[in-house]
Design a protein around this motif. Sequence first.
Motif, PDB file in Angstrom:
ATOM      1  N   VAL A  10      -9.685  -3.369   4.366  1.00 54.97           N
ATOM      2  CA  VAL A  10      -8.836  -2.621   3.432  1.00 54.97           C
ATOM      3  C   VAL A  10      -7.377  -3.031   3.611  1.00 54.97           C
ATOM      4  CG1 VAL A  10      -8.009  -0.330   2.771  1.00 54.97           C
ATOM      5  CG2 VAL A  10     -10.434  -0.682   3.292  1.00 54.97           C
ATOM      6  N   ASP A  11      -6.948  -3.226   4.857  1.00 55.53           N
ATOM      7  CA  ASP A  11      -5.584  -3.665   5.106  1.00 55.53           C
ATOM      8  C   ASP A  11      -5.329  -5.031   4.465  1.00 55.53           C
ATOM      9  OD1 ASP A  11      -3.047  -3.019   6.509  1.00 55.53           O
ATOM     10  OD2 ASP A  11      -3.491  -4.854   7.618  1.00 55.53           O
ATOM     11  N   ARG A  12      -6.324  -5.911   4.504  1.00 49.74           N
ATOM     12  CA  ARG A  12      -6.197  -7.199   3.829  1.00 49.74           C
ATOM     13  C   ARG A  12      -6.014  -7.012   2.324  1.00 49.74           C
ATOM     14  NH1 ARG A  12      -7.248 -12.145   5.777  1.00 49.74           N
ATOM     15  NH2 ARG A  12      -7.806 -12.332   7.981  1.00 49.74           N
ATOM     16  N   LEU A  13      -6.763  -6.080   1.749  1.00 52.96           N
ATOM     17  CA  LEU A  13      -6.629  -5.822   0.312  1.00 52.96           C
ATOM     18  C   LEU A  13      -5.226  -5.314  -0.014  1.00 52.96           C
ATOM     19  CD1 LEU A  13     -10.092  -4.185  -0.489  1.00 52.96           C
ATOM     20  CD2 LEU A  13      -9.360  -6.534  -0.936  1.00 52.96           C
ATOM     21  N   PHE A  14      -4.682  -4.458   0.840  1.00 48.64           N
ATOM     22  CA  PHE A  14      -3.285  -4.036   0.669  1.00 48.64           C
ATOM     23  C   PHE A  14      -2.363  -5.257   0.673  1.00 48.64           C
ATOM     24  CE2 PHE A  14      -4.201   0.431   2.133  1.00 48.64           C
ATOM     25  CZ  PHE A  14      -3.509   1.095   1.131  1.00 48.64           C
ATOM     26  N   GLY A  15      -2.568  -6.138   1.651  1.00 49.17           N
ATOM     27  CA  GLY A  15      -1.686  -7.280   1.825  1.00 49.17           C
ATOM     28  C   GLY A  15      -1.811  -8.336   0.751  1.00 49.17           C
ATOM     29  N   GLU A  16      -2.915  -8.325   0.031  1.00 46.25           N
ATOM     30  CA  GLU A  16      -3.146  -9.316  -1.016  1.00 46.25           C
ATOM     31  C   GLU A  16      -2.655  -8.850  -2.378  1.00 46.25           C
ATOM     32  OE1 GLU A  16      -7.290 -10.020  -0.734  1.00 46.25           O
ATOM     33  OE2 GLU A  16      -7.140 -11.213   1.116  1.00 46.25           O
ATOM     34  N   GLY A  17      -1.798  -7.866  -2.376  1.00 52.95           N
ATOM     35  CA  GLY A  17      -1.188  -7.449  -3.632  1.00 52.95           C
ATOM     36  C   GLY A  17      -1.661  -6.111  -4.142  1.00 52.95           C
ATOM     37  N   GLY A  18      -2.163  -5.312  -3.236  1.00 49.77           N
ATOM     38  CA  GLY A  18      -2.494  -3.957  -3.646  1.00 49.77           C
ATOM     39  C   GLY A  18      -3.867  -3.850  -4.255  1.00 49.77           C
ATOM     40  N   GLY A  19      -3.944  -3.065  -5.325  1.00 51.44           N
ATOM     41  CA  GLY A  19      -5.239  -2.771  -5.893  1.00 51.44           C
ATOM     42  C   GLY A  19      -5.995  -1.740  -5.086  1.00 51.44           C
ATOM     43  N   VAL A  20      -5.267  -1.087  -4.141  1.00 50.84           N
ATOM     44  CA  VAL A  20      -5.881  -0.045  -3.328  1.00 50.84           C
ATOM     45  C   VAL A  20      -5.369   1.302  -3.814  1.00 50.84           C
ATOM     46  CG1 VAL A  20      -6.218   0.889  -1.015  1.00 50.84           C
ATOM     47  CG2 VAL A  20      -6.046  -1.591  -1.340  1.00 50.84           C
TER      48      VAL A  20
END
Length: 238
Positions: free
Chosen positions: A198-208
């Motif tokens: 999930v932290d990676r998804l945050f770091g890849e431009g959001g979408g969380v």
Amino acid sequence: MQAIVPAAGEGTRLRPLTDDRPKGLVEIAGKPILSHCFESLLAAGIGEIVVVVGYRGDDIVDYYGDDFRGVPLTYVWQEEQLGLGHAVLTAAEYASGDVVVWNGDNVGNVDLSGLIDHHRDAGAAATLLIDEVSRERAREGAVFVLDDEEPVGVVEKPAAPPSTLVPLGVFVFAPRVFEALRRVEPSARGEYELADAVDRLFGEGGGVEVVHLDGWLTNVNTVADVERVSRRVEDDDA
């Protein structure tokens, strides 16, 4: 929509109740924990459930068989319990499209349909159910990193929690979560953490996306939890 239910853990803190059964078959208010999970998923219109089993997994397969109230059950074996992220990734080949992940030791009264609708409306990579907890509780699992009171990242079991806002045991994910999980490195505990993906998804431009809990949800870890949650379920059913 499909659901993945991780239910492979040994449940050591629930001993002696788990000496002769998997954690998911420990009863809450007269029904196995997993039955409560499945009922919550069916109420939200889930059409297929992938159950990740491990410790005494044959007991779960024998108990439920191929379906739960007409909804197909698929079983995936997690031979080594290497973390929640690893459990979810074990089920990746059976997932198509967005999926709900409902941890197999969580019981509660959650607006899952609302969480799914929010996820779809936002076109999110991940939608997390969240709540405020004590600082002590925030040290025990994943906790959000905040910027101007908004979640921008998540860390697992920090000694000094950056907030007291935590993700709970119910998630909705787009398929890209599996790619994020494949890039996760083992933690200091030797586990592949879902929080790291999930932290990676945050770091890849959001979408969380995050949705605050409206209702209640409890992780059943101890005998005291069994007694407390049983009373709460019985109160809800009264």
